[in-house]
Design a protein around this motif. Structure first.
Motif, short mmCIF file in Angstrom:
data_model
loop_
_atom_site.label_atom_id
_atom_site.label_comp_id
_atom_site.label_asym_id
_atom_site.label_seq_id
_atom_site.Cartn_x
_atom_site.Cartn_y
_atom_site.Cartn_z
N PHE A 203 0.82 -1.21 0.00
CA PHE A 203 0.00 0.00 0.00
C PHE A 203 0.86 1.26 0.00
O PHE A 203 0.43 2.30 -0.50
CB PHE A 203 -0.91 0.02 1.24
N SER A 204 2.05 1.16 0.55
CA SER A 204 2.91 2.36 0.63
C SER A 204 3.57 2.70 -0.69
O SER A 204 4.07 3.82 -0.85
CB SER A 204 4.00 2.15 1.70
N THR A 205 3.56 1.78 -1.65
CA THR A 205 4.35 1.99 -2.86
C THR A 205 3.57 1.81 -4.16
O THR A 205 4.08 2.12 -5.23
CB THR A 205 5.58 1.06 -2.85
N VAL A 206 2.33 1.32 -4.09
CA VAL A 206 1.46 1.20 -5.27
C VAL A 206 0.22 2.05 -5.02
O VAL A 206 -0.50 1.83 -4.04
CB VAL A 206 1.05 -0.26 -5.53
N PRO A 207 -0.08 3.05 -5.87
CA PRO A 207 -1.28 3.86 -5.69
C PRO A 207 -2.53 2.98 -5.69
O PRO A 207 -2.57 1.94 -6.38
CB PRO A 207 -1.26 4.80 -6.89
N SER A 208 -3.53 3.37 -4.94
CA SER A 208 -4.73 2.54 -4.84
C SER A 208 -6.00 3.39 -4.80
O SER A 208 -5.99 4.52 -4.32
CB SER A 208 -4.66 1.67 -3.58
N VAL A 209 -7.06 2.81 -5.35
CA VAL A 209 -8.41 3.34 -5.21
C VAL A 209 -9.29 2.20 -4.73
O VAL A 209 -8.98 1.02 -4.95
CB VAL A 209 -8.94 3.96 -6.51
N MET A 210 -10.42 2.53 -4.10
CA MET A 210 -11.23 1.51 -3.44
C MET A 210 -12.71 1.87 -3.52
O MET A 210 -13.06 3.04 -3.52
CB MET A 210 -10.84 1.38 -1.96
N ILE A 211 -13.55 0.84 -3.57
CA ILE A 211 -15.00 1.04 -3.46
C ILE A 211 -15.54 -0.07 -2.56
O ILE A 211 -15.00 -1.19 -2.53
CB ILE A 211 -15.68 1.01 -4.85
N PHE A 212 -16.58 0.24 -1.81
CA PHE A 212 -17.15 -0.76 -0.90
C PHE A 212 -18.03 -1.76 -1.64
O PHE A 212 -18.46 -1.55 -2.77
CB PHE A 212 -17.95 -0.12 0.22
N ASP A 213 -18.29 -2.87 -0.97
CA ASP A 213 -19.37 -3.78 -1.33
C ASP A 213 -20.20 -3.99 -0.08
O ASP A 213 -20.17 -3.15 0.82
CB ASP A 213 -18.83 -5.06 -1.95
N ASP A 214 -20.88 -5.10 0.05
CA ASP A 214 -21.81 -5.22 1.16
C ASP A 214 -21.14 -5.47 2.51
O ASP A 214 -21.58 -4.93 3.53
CB ASP A 214 -22.87 -6.29 0.89
N HIS A 215 -20.07 -6.26 2.56
CA HIS A 215 -19.55 -6.67 3.87
C HIS A 215 -18.88 -5.55 4.64
O HIS A 215 -18.66 -5.69 5.84
CB HIS A 215 -18.59 -7.86 3.70
N GLU A 216 -18.56 -4.43 3.99
CA GLU A 216 -18.11 -3.28 4.76
C GLU A 216 -19.21 -2.81 5.72
O GLU A 216 -18.93 -2.18 6.73
CB GLU A 216 -17.71 -2.12 3.84
N ARG A 313 -9.54 5.59 -19.29
CA ARG A 313 -10.47 6.20 -18.33
C ARG A 313 -11.05 5.10 -17.45
O ARG A 313 -11.61 4.11 -17.94
CB ARG A 313 -11.59 6.94 -19.04
N LEU A 314 -10.90 5.27 -16.15
CA LEU A 314 -11.46 4.36 -15.15
C LEU A 314 -12.62 5.04 -14.45
O LEU A 314 -12.46 6.13 -13.90
CB LEU A 314 -10.39 3.96 -14.13
N VAL A 315 -13.80 4.42 -14.48
CA VAL A 315 -14.97 4.90 -13.77
C VAL A 315 -15.39 3.81 -12.79
O VAL A 315 -15.71 2.69 -13.21
CB VAL A 315 -16.14 5.23 -14.71
N VAL A 316 -15.37 4.10 -11.50
CA VAL A 316 -15.71 3.13 -10.46
C VAL A 316 -17.07 3.50 -9.89
O VAL A 316 -17.28 4.62 -9.43
CB VAL A 316 -14.64 3.10 -9.36
N LEU A 317 -18.00 2.53 -9.96
CA LEU A 317 -19.40 2.79 -9.61
C LEU A 317 -19.74 2.25 -8.23
O LEU A 317 -19.33 1.15 -7.85
CB LEU A 317 -20.32 2.14 -10.65
N ASP A 318 -20.53 3.02 -7.52
CA ASP A 318 -21.13 2.59 -6.26
C ASP A 318 -22.29 1.66 -6.59
O ASP A 318 -23.31 2.09 -7.10
CB ASP A 318 -21.60 3.81 -5.47
N ASN A 319 -22.14 0.38 -6.28
CA ASN A 319 -23.21 -0.60 -6.52
C ASN A 319 -24.07 -0.84 -5.30
O ASN A 319 -24.92 -1.74 -5.33
CB ASN A 319 -22.60 -1.95 -6.95
N ARG A 320 -23.87 -0.10 -4.22
CA ARG A 320 -24.52 -0.45 -2.95
C ARG A 320 -25.30 0.68 -2.29
O ARG A 320 -26.49 0.58 -2.08
CB ARG A 320 -23.46 -0.96 -1.98
N CYS A 321 -24.61 1.76 -1.94
CA CYS A 321 -25.20 2.74 -1.03
C CYS A 321 -26.35 3.51 -1.67
O CYS A 321 -27.37 3.74 -1.04
CB CYS A 321 -24.13 3.71 -0.54
N ASN A 322 -26.18 3.91 -2.94
CA ASN A 322 -27.15 4.81 -3.55
C ASN A 322 -28.13 4.11 -4.48
O ASN A 322 -28.76 4.74 -5.33
CB ASN A 322 -26.42 5.91 -4.32
#
Length: 559
Positions: A203-216, A313-322
């Motif tokens: 995590f300290s050396t590779v950039p990261s993006v994140m999105i939740f799913d249900d178990h969060e 182009r990367l588009v990350v979608l919220d599949n849960r909250c909204n």
């Protein structure tokens, strides 16, 4: 006493000559990151629920280079630690003109923490295995790590976390004994998972993006309107969703934002300026879980996000909250957020990558079963609808097929993009004013605890390949009895039976076909998508018993 580094540094976004670095500390501190040659940045920690965090914007990075960096708390170096056995953590920048530079995306989902986070023994952690390989060969660092949900499990906790819950909860509490509820309890999940030594270095050396799913939050989160109504009656749910979303915003979502987006985010500005942001985040967590409706198109907060890496182009979608859960108007995204997604699908790029925690293309038999179930669960006959809802929850029938209008709309968007031509919503202007279709469209997904590659068939007019790349789990497993079901659900005879069931309920046949090209694979795995010129190559690697990665699926595609 000098503050200590509890979690991090976590390298998040790298944009041009700037990068963001996230940390959690044991107390208030001024955090400084130095990356050499005058590059660096500072930030003062903010406080919420008695915890201290900072997101540092590092600026002045030279293009097309790797910058080893150090982290200081109040002028005391805390990273890298003295005597660290790991290679230096670096921030790698792309060339100033990176249009011809390949893009590499590492992706996966569903990671129980390490060390052992549950009572059963799990196969080796794919993220640990990747970190060890990268240490041995740091030249093959990906541009971005895309984590597609279930980074922590609020409803499946380790023995260590359950002991904490027993010791620190008041007598007579009404909270689930083996699940986290409060913000404080959520912090134990991240502390347990993100301090794994190899993963911490990665995590300290590779950039990261994140999105939740249900178990969060909890299994089957927002599967239906009746589920929401039932859950809202639980005395602990309001605190659970507030703590879950508040902690997700801090630990995961903040790092998805670029430096400019952080500067424009009103909540981040308020939290950063507050002496104590506890009340702000507690109220925020409650407000962003307001009940939805078909008419409620202005959601309190948007979790979906987009970014460009080179010509991708990367588009990350919220599949849960909204989700819109109103019967008859169910949708993966509310209207305003879908409109935002359509805007992101237009622009100057060669490859479109959509991050969706839930697979868009499921095994055909399961797809038809979910489509049937959605129609049954919305029946006007109460007993029939109750039966449909019971089946939905029992078998987790909540993917894109169970939101039929959204499934169709996504496919239609891909068709219009891929056919190109005059008037099409293409991306780069071609000769004669026509729009050029993207070179590829890839949907990255997880959730289903097995990995596979599928290709959509839109007919001969479609030049752009559209691929479903599903990689899950990173560190979990699918129960053995379910594996034969996953395999047979790809078989055409089984799919025809399920399609007949859906047809009997009045479900229209999908306008597209899709076919599995690799998998299913049931072990722990990570996927890599490489985009070079007009070519795309996807590889899924599993872990063997020795904790090393080996190739289990590979595919290449181009127009």
């Amino acid at each position: 006493m000098t503050a200590q580094l509890l979690i991090g540094p976590v390298l998040r976004r790298v944009v041009g000559d700037r990068a963001t670095v996230w940390v959690e500390t044991s107390g208030p501190a001024r955090v400084r990151v130095e990356a050499g040659d005058g590059a660096g940045g500072t930030a003062t920690t903010f406080c919420a629920f008695g915890h201290h965090y900072a997101l540092i914007v590092v600026s002045g990075l030279a293009p097309d280079s790797a910058h080893a960096y150090r982290v200081y708390l109040d002028d005391h170096q805390v990273w890298p630690a003295a005597g660290s056995p790991y290679p230096p953590s670096v921030i790698r920048t792309r060339a100033a003109d990176d249009s011809a530079q390949p893009v590499s995306l590492l992706f996966g989902s569903c990671r129980q923490g390490t060390p052992q986070a549950v009572s059963r023994r799990l196969p080796p952690d794919a993220l640990d295995a990747y970190a060890r390989r990268l240490m041995a060969d740091p030249g093959h660092r990906p541009d971005l790590l895309v984590l597609l949900g279930d980074q922590v499990y609020a409803d499946e906790t380790s023995h260590k976390v359950r002991r904490f819950l027993r010791r620190h909860r008041p007598a007579g509490h009404e909270q689930p004994a083996d699940q986290v509820v409060t913000f404080e309890e959520y912090t134990k999940l991240y502390l347990e998972s993100w301090r794994d030594p190899e993963v911490r270095w990665l995590f300290s050396t590779v950039p990261s993006v994140m999105i939740f799913d249900d178990h969060e939050m909890i299994d089957d989160w927002n599967t239906s309107a009746s589920w929401r109504a039932e859950m809202s009656r639980q005395p602990w749910w309001r605190e659970r969703i507030s703590g879950g979303l508040g902690s997700y915003w801090i630990y995961q979502h903040l790092g998805n934002l670029s430096p400019d987006e952080l500067a424009a985010d009103p909540l981040f500005q308020k939290v950063s300026a507050a002496e104590d942001a506890t009340d702000l985040l507690r109220e925020f967590g409650r407000q962003v879980d307001e009940p939805d409706s078909a008419e409620n198109t202005d959601r309190p907060y948007q979790w979906s996000f987009a970014l460009d890496v080179g010509r991708t182009r990367l588009v990350v979608l919220d599949n849960r909250c909204n989700r819109v859960l109103t019967p008859g108007s169910r949708a993966m995204l509310p209207a305003a957020e879908w409109g935002w997604f359509l805007d992101q699908a237009h622009g100057e790029y060669d490859h479109l990558v959509v991050g969706s925690s839930l697979p868009w293309l499921m095994p055909p038999a399961i797809h038809h079963l979910e489509a049937w179930n959605e129609r049954v669960a919305e029946s006007h006959r109460p007993r029939w609808a109750a039966f449909g809802e019971k089946v939905r929850r029992a078998f987790d029938l909540e993917h894109w097929a169970a939101f039929g209008k959204s499934f169709t709309a996504l496919g239609e968007l891909f068709r219009r993009l891929g056919e190109g031509g005059l008037g099409a919503p293409g991306h780069r202007v071609g000769a004669g004013g026509a729009y050029a279709a993207p070179a590829s469209i890839s949907v990255l997904s997880g959730d289903v605890h097995h990995s596979y590659v599928a290709r959509a068939d839109f007919g001969p007019a479609m030049a752009t390949p559209v691929m479903q790349l599903t990689c899950s789990p990173i560190h979990n497993e699918v129960p053995l009895p379910l594996r034969p079901l996953m395999r047979v659900s790809w078989l055409p005879p089984v799919a025809r039976i399920a399609r007949g069931l859906a047809k009997s309920a009045g479900v229209v046949k999908p306008a597209i076909r899709w076919k599995r090209t690799s998998g299913p694979y049931f072990g722990n795995a990570l996927g890599t998508l490489t985009l070079d010129g007009h070519a795309a190559a996807a590889v899924i690697e599993g872990t063997n018993g020795d904790g090393h990665l080996y190739e289990v699926a590979a595919t290449t595609y181009r127009p």
